[in-house]
Write an enzyme that holds these catalytic residues in place. Structure first.
Site, short mmCIF file in Angstrom:
data_model
loop_
_atom_site.label_atom_id
_atom_site.label_comp_id
_atom_site.label_asym_id
_atom_site.label_seq_id
_atom_site.Cartn_x
_atom_site.Cartn_y
_atom_site.Cartn_z
N GLN A 1 -36.58 30.58 -65.25
CA GLN A 1 -35.29 31.04 -65.78
C GLN A 1 -35.41 32.51 -66.21
OE1 GLN A 1 -33.49 27.65 -68.41
NE2 GLN A 1 -35.73 27.44 -68.40
N ASN A 2 -36.64 33.01 -66.18
CA ASN A 2 -36.89 34.38 -66.67
C ASN A 2 -36.52 35.40 -65.61
OD1 ASN A 2 -37.94 33.04 -68.86
ND2 ASN A 2 -40.07 33.28 -68.22
N HIS B 1 -32.13 32.79 -62.68
CA HIS B 1 -31.17 33.66 -63.37
C HIS B 1 -31.28 35.11 -62.95
CE1 HIS B 1 -30.95 30.40 -66.72
NE2 HIS B 1 -30.18 30.13 -65.67
N1 APR Z 1 -45.58 29.46 -75.73
C1 APR Z 1 -44.79 28.47 -75.21
N2 APR Z 1 -43.50 28.27 -75.57
C2 APR Z 1 -42.99 29.11 -76.50
C3 APR Z 1 -43.74 30.15 -77.09
C4 APR Z 1 -45.09 30.32 -76.66
N3 APR Z 1 -45.88 31.29 -77.16
N4 APR Z 1 -42.94 30.80 -77.98
C5 APR Z 1 -41.73 30.17 -77.95
N5 APR Z 1 -41.77 29.14 -77.08
C6 APR Z 1 -40.71 28.19 -76.74
C7 APR Z 1 -39.69 27.97 -77.83
O1 APR Z 1 -40.15 26.97 -78.74
C8 APR Z 1 -38.50 27.49 -77.01
O2 APR Z 1 -38.54 26.09 -76.80
O3 APR Z 1 -40.00 28.73 -75.66
C9 APR Z 1 -38.69 28.19 -75.67
C10 APR Z 1 -37.72 29.31 -75.46
O4 APR Z 1 -36.45 28.75 -75.36
P1 APR Z 1 -35.19 29.73 -75.18
O5 APR Z 1 -35.33 30.87 -76.14
O6 APR Z 1 -33.97 28.85 -75.23
O7 APR Z 1 -35.37 30.33 -73.73
P2 APR Z 1 -35.00 29.62 -72.38
O8 APR Z 1 -35.17 28.13 -72.48
O9 APR Z 1 -35.76 30.32 -71.31
O10 APR Z 1 -33.45 29.97 -72.22
C11 APR Z 1 -32.86 29.61 -70.99
O11 APR Z 1 -30.90 30.81 -71.67
O12 APR Z 1 -30.20 32.71 -72.68
C12 APR Z 1 -30.26 32.06 -71.46
O13 APR Z 1 -30.41 32.97 -69.30
C13 APR Z 1 -31.10 32.86 -70.52
O14 APR Z 1 -32.82 32.12 -69.02
C14 APR Z 1 -32.34 32.00 -70.34
C15 APR Z 1 -31.82 30.62 -70.62
#
Ligand code: APR
Length: 231
Positions: free
Chosen positions: A86-87, A104
């Protein structure tokens, strides 16, 4: 060759210094989502949107892949590895992963606003007046909220062939992306790495490993690289 499908979110790049979206102090707190990552924002204030992504692109260029990205790439020596992320950063590719699908979009690419098939690599700033070969303004090649996620069917078919699924660093909050993991076949072994507790859709039997990606992922990868070819 067994297929490992690695489904990642912002958390896999957190230790490379790229902020996640929802953790406290996450990226969105600097900007309200509706300010920058929507087609409406692009119509209303394209310069703000370009500046937002220019800042993020600079952070991506200055970031380096961490041990989790590298471990995922190392799996390719023994498995058919498909990364679905998703990154919008390119850290999986820079770590050596050769099969990465960005649901994305990709911040290191710009796209014509006249023909969405016209993509151009970019590592610096994208400005108003930067035009594609057809003369139209270039935009970030990123899926904004409210826009279609064209790679979902492709991602779902990749996931349907998984023998092992590794979910790293995603809150599984955002659909349709999060729904891709549901396409894993029943026999697939599922693992989820996250320091926080993620409420996974209950019909997914997932082995949850509480930890940060740069520590937990290399340990899992080491185990899988030692597993015999059999079974
Ligand atoms: N190692 C592993 N996981 C981690 C770490 C780490 N060091 N630090 C944080 N996390 C976890 C958090 O606990 C959380 O569950 O990574 C996750 C990040 O979740 P989000 O911030 O919601 O990111 P993501 O799931 O990628 O969001 C999906 O949302 O904003 C939109 O398009 C954007 O692609 C993104 C989508």
């Amino acid at each position: 060759m067994k297929r490992i499908v690695v489904f990642t979110g912002a958390g896999v790049s957190a230790e490379s210094g790229l902020k996640t979206f929802r953790d406290s102090g996450g990226l969105w707190e600097e900007y309200a989502v509706e300010e920058v990552a929507t087609p409406e924002a692009w119509k209303r204030d394209p310069q703000l949107v370009l500046t937002f992504y220019n800042k993020r692109r600079k952070q991506v260029v200055e970031a380096t892949p961490n041990a989790a990205h590298k471990a995922i790439a190392a799996l390719e020596s023994k498995y058919d590895v498909r990364v679905i992320t998703q990154n919008i950063d390119d850290l999986h590719e820079r770590a050596g992963s050769s099969n990465v699908l960005h649901l994305h979009g990709e911040i290191m690419k710009s796209r014509s606003t006249a023909d969405e098939n016209l993509l151009y690599p970019i590592s610096g700033n994208l400005e108003l007046g930067d035009h594609c070969e057809l003369g139209s303004q270039l935009r970030p090649h990123v899926v904004w909220f409210g826009e279609q996620v064209p790679e979902i069917p492709h991602a779902s078919s990749i996931m349907s062939g998984a023998d092992i699924v590794l979910i790293v660093g995603t809150s599984l909050n955002v659909y349709p992306a999060a729904g891709v993991v549901l396409h894993a076949p029943p026999h697939a072994r599922r693992y989820l790495v996250d320091p926080a507790s993620v409420d996974v859709v209950d019909d997914l039997s997932v082995k949850v490993i509480k930890g940060i990606a740069s520590e937990a992922v290399p340990l899992l990868v080491q185990q899988w690289l030692q597993e015999s070819e059999v079974d």
